[in-house]
Structures are given as structure tokens and as C-alpha cells.
Design a protein around this motif. Structure first.
Motif, mmCIF file in Angstrom:
data_model
loop_
_atom_site.group_PDB
_atom_site.id
_atom_site.type_symbol
_atom_site.label_atom_id
_atom_site.label_comp_id
_atom_site.label_asym_id
_atom_site.label_seq_id
_atom_site.Cartn_x
_atom_site.Cartn_y
_atom_site.Cartn_z
ATOM 1 N N GLY A 34 0.628 -1.152 -0.074
ATOM 2 C CA GLY A 34 0.000 -0.064 -0.018
ATOM 3 C C GLY A 34 0.815 1.301 0.127
ATOM 4 O O GLY A 34 2.122 1.175 -0.050
ATOM 5 N N SER A 83 0.727 5.891 -0.809
ATOM 6 C CA SER A 83 0.013 7.245 -1.266
ATOM 7 C C SER A 83 0.534 7.367 -2.834
ATOM 8 O O SER A 83 1.710 7.403 -2.774
ATOM 9 C CB SER A 83 0.409 8.473 -0.525
ATOM 10 O OG SER A 83 -0.100 8.215 0.766
ATOM 11 N N ARG A 95 -12.073 -3.984 0.512
ATOM 12 C CA ARG A 95 -11.622 -2.674 1.001
ATOM 13 C C ARG A 95 -12.787 -2.074 1.744
ATOM 14 O O ARG A 95 -13.648 -2.514 1.955
ATOM 15 C CB ARG A 95 -11.090 -1.813 -0.284
ATOM 16 C CG ARG A 95 -12.219 -1.462 -1.076
ATOM 17 C CD ARG A 95 -11.862 -0.705 -2.180
ATOM 18 N NE ARG A 95 -12.876 -0.321 -3.166
ATOM 19 C CZ ARG A 95 -12.750 0.463 -4.345
ATOM 20 N NH1 ARG A 95 -11.388 0.363 -4.829
ATOM 21 N NH2 ARG A 95 -13.586 0.546 -5.197
ATOM 22 N N THR A 139 -9.402 4.983 -2.640
ATOM 23 C CA THR A 139 -8.548 5.286 -1.230
ATOM 24 C C THR A 139 -9.455 4.402 -0.418
ATOM 25 O O THR A 139 -10.768 4.666 0.047
ATOM 26 C CB THR A 139 -8.621 6.693 -0.749
ATOM 27 O OG1 THR A 139 -7.968 7.653 -1.818
ATOM 28 C CG2 THR A 139 -8.263 7.016 0.357
ATOM 29 N N MET A 173 -8.588 1.193 3.093
ATOM 30 C CA MET A 173 -7.704 -0.021 3.628
ATOM 31 C C MET A 173 -8.234 -1.229 2.861
ATOM 32 O O MET A 173 -9.122 -1.569 2.772
ATOM 33 C CB MET A 173 -8.080 -0.105 4.949
ATOM 34 C CG MET A 173 -7.226 -1.058 6.031
ATOM 35 S SD MET A 173 -5.679 -0.550 6.079
ATOM 36 C CE MET A 173 -5.757 0.575 7.327
ATOM 37 N N TYR A 174 -7.235 -1.953 2.304
ATOM 38 C CA TYR A 174 -7.340 -3.169 1.496
ATOM 39 C C TYR A 174 -6.847 -4.302 2.488
ATOM 40 O O TYR A 174 -5.757 -4.277 3.008
ATOM 41 C CB TYR A 174 -6.487 -2.824 0.440
ATOM 42 C CG TYR A 174 -7.200 -2.156 -0.685
ATOM 43 C CD1 TYR A 174 -7.063 -0.664 -0.530
ATOM 44 C CD2 TYR A 174 -7.794 -2.568 -1.717
ATOM 45 C CE1 TYR A 174 -7.644 0.120 -1.424
ATOM 46 C CE2 TYR A 174 -8.346 -1.790 -2.858
ATOM 47 C CZ TYR A 174 -8.309 -0.282 -2.488
ATOM 48 O OH TYR A 174 -8.860 0.457 -3.610
ATOM 49 N N TYR A 175 -7.721 -5.343 2.541
ATOM 50 C CA TYR A 175 -7.614 -6.401 3.306
ATOM 51 C C TYR A 175 -7.418 -7.617 2.192
ATOM 52 O O TYR A 175 -8.270 -7.663 1.552
ATOM 53 C CB TYR A 175 -8.749 -6.601 4.475
ATOM 54 C CG TYR A 175 -8.753 -5.362 5.476
ATOM 55 C CD1 TYR A 175 -9.574 -4.510 5.357
ATOM 56 C CD2 TYR A 175 -8.172 -5.637 6.445
ATOM 57 C CE1 TYR A 175 -9.982 -3.561 6.198
ATOM 58 C CE2 TYR A 175 -8.056 -4.515 7.520
ATOM 59 C CZ TYR A 175 -9.036 -3.705 7.472
ATOM 60 O OH TYR A 175 -9.229 -2.646 8.459
ATOM 61 N N GLY A 230 -4.218 -5.687 6.901
ATOM 62 C CA GLY A 230 -4.628 -4.434 6.032
ATOM 63 C C GLY A 230 -3.523 -3.757 5.807
ATOM 64 O O GLY A 230 -2.624 -3.668 6.389
ATOM 65 N N THR A 231 -3.653 -3.015 4.622
ATOM 66 C CA THR A 231 -2.609 -2.107 3.872
ATOM 67 C C THR A 231 -3.606 -0.789 3.250
ATOM 68 O O THR A 231 -4.376 -1.029 2.590
ATOM 69 C CB THR A 231 -1.767 -2.765 2.963
ATOM 70 O OG1 THR A 231 -0.794 -1.884 2.549
ATOM 71 C CG2 THR A 231 -2.468 -3.212 1.747
ATOM 72 N N GLN A 232 -3.015 0.365 3.825
ATOM 73 C CA GLN A 232 -3.614 1.606 3.274
ATOM 74 C C GLN A 232 -3.277 1.801 1.899
ATOM 75 O O GLN A 232 -2.039 2.057 1.734
ATOM 76 C CB GLN A 232 -3.654 2.816 4.236
ATOM 77 C CG GLN A 232 -3.929 3.901 4.164
ATOM 78 C CD GLN A 232 -5.411 3.946 4.228
ATOM 79 O OE1 GLN A 232 -6.011 3.324 5.064
ATOM 80 N NE2 GLN A 232 -6.114 4.612 3.245
ATOM 81 N N THR A 279 -3.927 5.120 -0.628
ATOM 82 C CA THR A 279 -4.566 6.833 -0.625
ATOM 83 C C THR A 279 -4.064 7.021 -1.831
ATOM 84 O O THR A 279 -2.928 7.304 -2.432
ATOM 85 C CB THR A 279 -3.791 7.514 0.569
ATOM 86 O OG1 THR A 279 -4.023 7.036 1.984
ATOM 87 C CG2 THR A 279 -4.370 8.866 0.459
#
Length: 125
Positions: free
Chosen positions: A9, A11, A38, A91, A93-95, A118-120, A122
């Protein structure tokens, strides 16, 4: 014990790409439905893409079709989500999720027996 560990993950600006990875360990027998789910705070979780590892069958949410690709590397015990043409609406949180061994995915119901941390992701405009 089953463990799912996501990475990748970050930005990025709209239009760019990211590749998420999920390394899994434990009671997997190469016939599991695995997925990327997500969540945005205050909104329902959304199943983005799923794969049945036994045959590589893939499933996508309408929001992901044509932009995201889910894949599986059996030798590395890892699933991936290649995300192209990212939008601010991506955008979240991806699980990484998985079900116990089964005969296939039941999409659009996403697997939920096991979850990663999870990984964010953005995406800025």
C-alpha cells in the motif's frame, strides 16, 4: 494457524498504479477462495476481487473491472492485486481475506474466514 500479511500500500496520485501483495501461511491446500476487500471508515466493506487458487478463476467488482487484476503465485504462497488507473475513490484500507478450503468462490460474497491486518491505499487527485 492461518496468517495473511499484506504489503504494497501507499500514497499515489490519481492515474498511477500500485501492486498489493498478500503472503499466506498455514492450512492452505491450494483450493481456497482468496480476495481483496476494502473499507472506508463509515462505509460498508466492498469485495474488490477474488480468486479460486485451485484453478485461477477470478472475480471482480464492477468498480475494479478493467483496472485491477488479481493473481496468485502458488510457489510463493502469495496473491497479488495489480491496481492501475487509480482514482481517489479507490482510497481505502485493503484487506486480504481467505476462506477455508472449498470447491470454489461464491462471488460476490467475499471470503471472510481469515483476514490480514490491512494495508492503506491513498489516492490523491
Amino acid at each position: 494457524q492461518v496468517h495473511l500479511v499484506e504489503s504494497g500500500g501507499g500514497s499515489v496520485q490519481a492515474g498511477r498504479s500500485l501492486r498489493l501483495s498478500c503472503h499466506y501461511t498455514g492450512d492452505f491446500y491450494d483450493r481456497n477462495c482468496m480476495a481483496w476487500v476494502r473499507q472506508v471508515p463509515g462505509k460498508e466493506r466492498e469485495g474488490v476481487a477474488a480468486i479460486y487458487t485451485a484453478v485461477g478463476a477470478t472475480y471482480y467488482a464492477d468498480s475494479a473491472k478493467g483496472r485491477f487484476t488479481i493473481s496468485h503465485d502458488n510457489a510463493k504462497n502469495t496473491i497479488f492485486l495489480q491496481m492501475n488507473s487509480l482514482k481517489p475513490d479507490d482510497t481505502a484500507m485493503y484487506y486480504c481475506t481467505a476462506d477455508r478450503p472449498s470447491f470454489g468462490c461464491d462471488w460476490p460474497r467475499y471470503p471472510s474466514d481469515y483476514w490480514g491486518q490491512g494495508t492503506q491505499v491513498t489516492v490523491s487527485s
